[in-house]
Design a protein around this motif. Structure first.
Motif, PDB file in Angstrom:
ATOM      1  N   ASP A  76      32.494  36.183 -25.608  1.00  0.00           N
ATOM      2  CA  ASP A  76      32.731  35.177 -26.627  1.00  0.00           C
ATOM      3  C   ASP A  76      33.369  33.938 -25.980  1.00  0.00           C
ATOM      4  N   SER A  77      32.757  32.783 -26.198  1.00  0.00           N
ATOM      5  CA  SER A  77      33.292  31.567 -25.586  1.00  0.00           C
ATOM      6  C   SER A  77      32.901  30.334 -26.382  1.00  0.00           C
ATOM      7  N   MET A  78      33.564  29.232 -26.060  1.00  0.00           N
ATOM      8  CA  MET A  78      33.269  27.933 -26.646  1.00  0.00           C
ATOM      9  C   MET A  78      32.676  27.053 -25.551  1.00  0.00           C
ATOM     10  N   GLN A  79      31.536  26.431 -25.861  1.00  0.00           N
ATOM     11  CA  GLN A  79      30.919  25.506 -24.913  1.00  0.00           C
ATOM     12  C   GLN A  79      30.068  24.508 -25.683  1.00  0.00           C
ATOM     13  N   GLY A  80      29.568  23.499 -24.989  1.00  0.00           N
ATOM     14  CA  GLY A  80      28.703  22.501 -25.637  1.00  0.00           C
ATOM     15  C   GLY A  80      29.405  21.773 -26.767  1.00  0.00           C
ATOM     16  N   GLU A  81      28.691  21.558 -27.858  1.00  0.00           N
ATOM     17  CA  GLU A  81      29.222  20.790 -28.994  1.00  0.00           C
ATOM     18  C   GLU A  81      30.447  21.432 -29.635  1.00  0.00           C
ATOM     19  N   PRO A  82      30.484  22.756 -29.821  1.00  0.00           N
ATOM     20  CA  PRO A  82      31.724  23.343 -30.372  1.00  0.00           C
ATOM     21  C   PRO A  82      32.956  23.070 -29.495  1.00  0.00           C
ATOM     22  N   LEU A  83      32.771  23.062 -28.200  1.00  0.00           N
ATOM     23  CA  LEU A  83      33.882  22.757 -27.288  1.00  0.00           C
ATOM     24  C   LEU A  83      34.287  21.288 -27.452  1.00  0.00           C
ATOM     25  N   GLY A  84      33.293  20.406 -27.524  1.00  0.00           N
ATOM     26  CA  GLY A  84      33.579  18.984 -27.759  1.00  0.00           C
ATOM     27  C   GLY A  84      34.314  18.777 -29.075  1.00  0.00           C
ATOM     28  N   GLN A  85      33.895  19.504 -30.117  1.00  0.00           N
ATOM     29  CA  GLN A  85      34.546  19.384 -31.426  1.00  0.00           C
ATOM     30  C   GLN A  85      35.987  19.892 -31.364  1.00  0.00           C
ATOM     31  N   PHE A  86      36.201  20.967 -30.631  1.00  0.00           N
ATOM     32  CA  PHE A  86      37.572  21.467 -30.458  1.00  0.00           C
ATOM     33  C   PHE A  86      38.460  20.374 -29.863  1.00  0.00           C
ATOM     34  N   PHE A  87      37.980  19.738 -28.799  1.00  0.00           N
ATOM     35  CA  PHE A  87      38.791  18.694 -28.173  1.00  0.00           C
ATOM     36  C   PHE A  87      39.020  17.528 -29.132  1.00  0.00           C
ATOM     37  N   ARG A  88      37.993  17.130 -29.874  1.00  0.00           N
ATOM     38  CA  ARG A  88      38.183  16.039 -30.841  1.00  0.00           C
ATOM     39  C   ARG A  88      39.223  16.439 -31.892  1.00  0.00           C
ATOM     40  N   ASP A  89      39.142  17.687 -32.381  1.00  0.00           N
ATOM     41  CA  ASP A  89      40.121  18.175 -33.358  1.00  0.00           C
ATOM     42  C   ASP A  89      41.535  18.181 -32.764  1.00  0.00           C
ATOM     43  N   ALA A  90      41.613  18.386 -31.455  1.00  0.00           N
ATOM     44  CA  ALA A  90      42.905  18.428 -30.770  1.00  0.00           C
ATOM     45  C   ALA A  90      43.363  17.032 -30.338  1.00  0.00           C
ATOM     46  N   GLY A  91      42.647  15.991 -30.765  1.00  0.00           N
ATOM     47  CA  GLY A  91      43.060  14.618 -30.482  1.00  0.00           C
ATOM     48  C   GLY A  91      42.618  14.081 -29.139  1.00  0.00           C
ATOM     49  N   VAL A  92      41.588  14.703 -28.547  1.00  0.00           N
ATOM     50  CA  VAL A  92      41.082  14.274 -27.242  1.00  0.00           C
ATOM     51  C   VAL A  92      39.634  13.836 -27.399  1.00  0.00           C
ATOM     52  N   ASP A  93      39.316  12.635 -26.924  1.00  0.00           N
ATOM     53  CA  ASP A  93      37.932  12.177 -26.923  1.00  0.00           C
ATOM     54  C   ASP A  93      37.307  12.597 -25.591  1.00  0.00           C
ATOM     55  N   PRO A  94      36.444  13.640 -25.599  1.00  0.00           N
ATOM     56  CA  PRO A  94      35.887  14.133 -24.334  1.00  0.00           C
ATOM     57  C   PRO A  94      35.111  13.081 -23.552  1.00  0.00           C
ATOM     58  N   GLU A  95      34.539  12.107 -24.242  1.00  0.00           N
ATOM     59  CA  GLU A  95      33.783  11.052 -23.558  1.00  0.00           C
ATOM     60  C   GLU A  95      34.698  10.116 -22.772  1.00  0.00           C
ATOM     61  N   LYS A  96      35.885   9.854 -23.312  1.00  0.00           N
ATOM     62  CA  LYS A  96      36.803   8.898 -22.687  1.00  0.00           C
ATOM     63  C   LYS A  96      37.938   9.569 -21.925  1.00  0.00           C
ATOM     64  N   GLU A  97      38.189  10.831 -22.227  1.00  0.00           N
ATOM     65  CA  GLU A  97      39.316  11.518 -21.609  1.00  0.00           C
ATOM     66  C   GLU A  97      38.864  12.801 -20.905  1.00  0.00           C
ATOM     67  N   GLY A  98      37.856  12.656 -20.064  1.00  0.00           N
ATOM     68  CA  GLY A  98      37.345  13.806 -19.326  1.00  0.00           C
ATOM     69  C   GLY A  98      38.408  14.485 -18.491  1.00  0.00           C
ATOM     70  N   ALA A  99      39.321  13.686 -17.930  1.00  0.00           N
ATOM     71  CA  ALA A  99      40.385  14.263 -17.109  1.00  0.00           C
ATOM     72  C   ALA A  99      41.269  15.185 -17.945  1.00  0.00           C
ATOM     73  N   VAL A 100      41.493  14.829 -19.204  1.00  0.00           N
ATOM     74  CA  VAL A 100      42.323  15.663 -20.079  1.00  0.00           C
ATOM     75  C   VAL A 100      41.610  16.986 -20.373  1.00  0.00           C
ATOM     76  N   THR A 101      40.307  16.934 -20.597  1.00  0.00           N
ATOM     77  CA  THR A 101      39.577  18.184 -20.866  1.00  0.00           C
ATOM     78  C   THR A 101      39.609  19.093 -19.640  1.00  0.00           C
ATOM     79  N   LEU A 102      39.468  18.509 -18.463  1.00  0.00           N
ATOM     80  CA  LEU A 102      39.522  19.304 -17.227  1.00  0.00           C
ATOM     81  C   LEU A 102      40.921  19.871 -17.000  1.00  0.00           C
ATOM     82  N   ALA A 103      41.941  19.056 -17.256  1.00  0.00           N
ATOM     83  CA  ALA A 103      43.315  19.526 -17.075  1.00  0.00           C
ATOM     84  C   ALA A 103      43.659  20.603 -18.107  1.00  0.00           C
ATOM     85  N   ALA A 104      43.085  20.505 -19.301  1.00  0.00           N
ATOM     86  CA  ALA A 104      43.284  21.569 -20.300  1.00  0.00           C
ATOM     87  C   ALA A 104      42.653  22.866 -19.788  1.00  0.00           C
ATOM     88  N   ALA A 105      41.481  22.774 -19.171  1.00  0.00           N
ATOM     89  CA  ALA A 105      40.828  23.958 -18.588  1.00  0.00           C
ATOM     90  C   ALA A 105      41.712  24.551 -17.491  1.00  0.00           C
TER      91      ALA A 105
END
Length: 185
Positions: A1-30
């Motif tokens: 069970d995992s989150m990837q693709g659009e659901p992962l992008g939506q998670f980040f948006r819900d968490a206040g992170v724009d994956p398109e503009k804040e790629g470093a934040v998504t990587l650091a969260a990983a």
């Protein structure tokens, strides 16, 4: 069970992170969640990571994302993340290099706040017709970015840098001369 693709992008948006503009934040969260696969957060990584940080609501996860942003600004914590990132993006665990194009994309995503010459370095890498970026070059690049002034005035050619860095410094000096020459005309 995992989150990837659009659901992962939506998670980040819900968490206040724009994956398109804040790629470093998504990587650091990983990194903080100890993820093993690029572009995927396994349920166990999510639960274990956010439980360990006490983040059991979306508001607390948003606060955790702000903590991740702060981590990216801290030189020592960024260094640890940056070193981890090389292994995270490798296609195979025993590989000692990353293909040039993805390496450049990740460097462009995470390094500019720590390295004013990042775009010049990426332009230089492209001009060298390299196919890969080795672990040594990846790791030394952080040290170079941390230790060498943006005007390169404290760079010593006979230092312990890989030859690639000597060539980069010569490339920048040549570029400055060409710019100065063009300005005189």
């Amino acid at each position: 069970d995992s989150m990837q693709g659009e659901p992962l992008g939506q998670f980040f948006r819900d968490a206040g992170v724009d994956p398109e503009k804040e790629g470093a934040v998504t990587l650091a969260a990983a990194y903080r969640l100890k993820c093993k696969v690029l572009g995927e957060i396994k349920r166990s990584e999510f639960v274990d990571g956010y439980t360990a940080s006490g983040s059991d609501t979306i508001e607390k996860i948003k606060a955790e994302m702000n903590s991740v942003r702060e981590m990216l600004k801290d030189k020592q914590r960024f260094r640890d993340f940056y070193r981890w990132l090389f292994d995270f993006i490798k296609e195979e665990p025993d590989r000692k290099s990353v293909d040039l194009e993805p390496a450049m994309e990740f460097l462009k995503c995470v390094l500019p706040p720590h390295f004013p010459l990042c775009n010049d370095f990426l332009e230089f890498l492209k001009s060298q017709k390299l196919k890969t970026v080795s672990a040594d070059v990846w790791h030394q690049l952080f040290e170079f970015a941390r230790d060498i002034k943006p005007d390169l005035s404290n760079y010593e050619v006979d230092g312990a840098w890989a030859v690639l860095f000597d060539e980069f410094v010569a490339y920048i000096q040549e570029k400055k001369k060409a710019g100065a020459g063009a300005a005189k005309k």
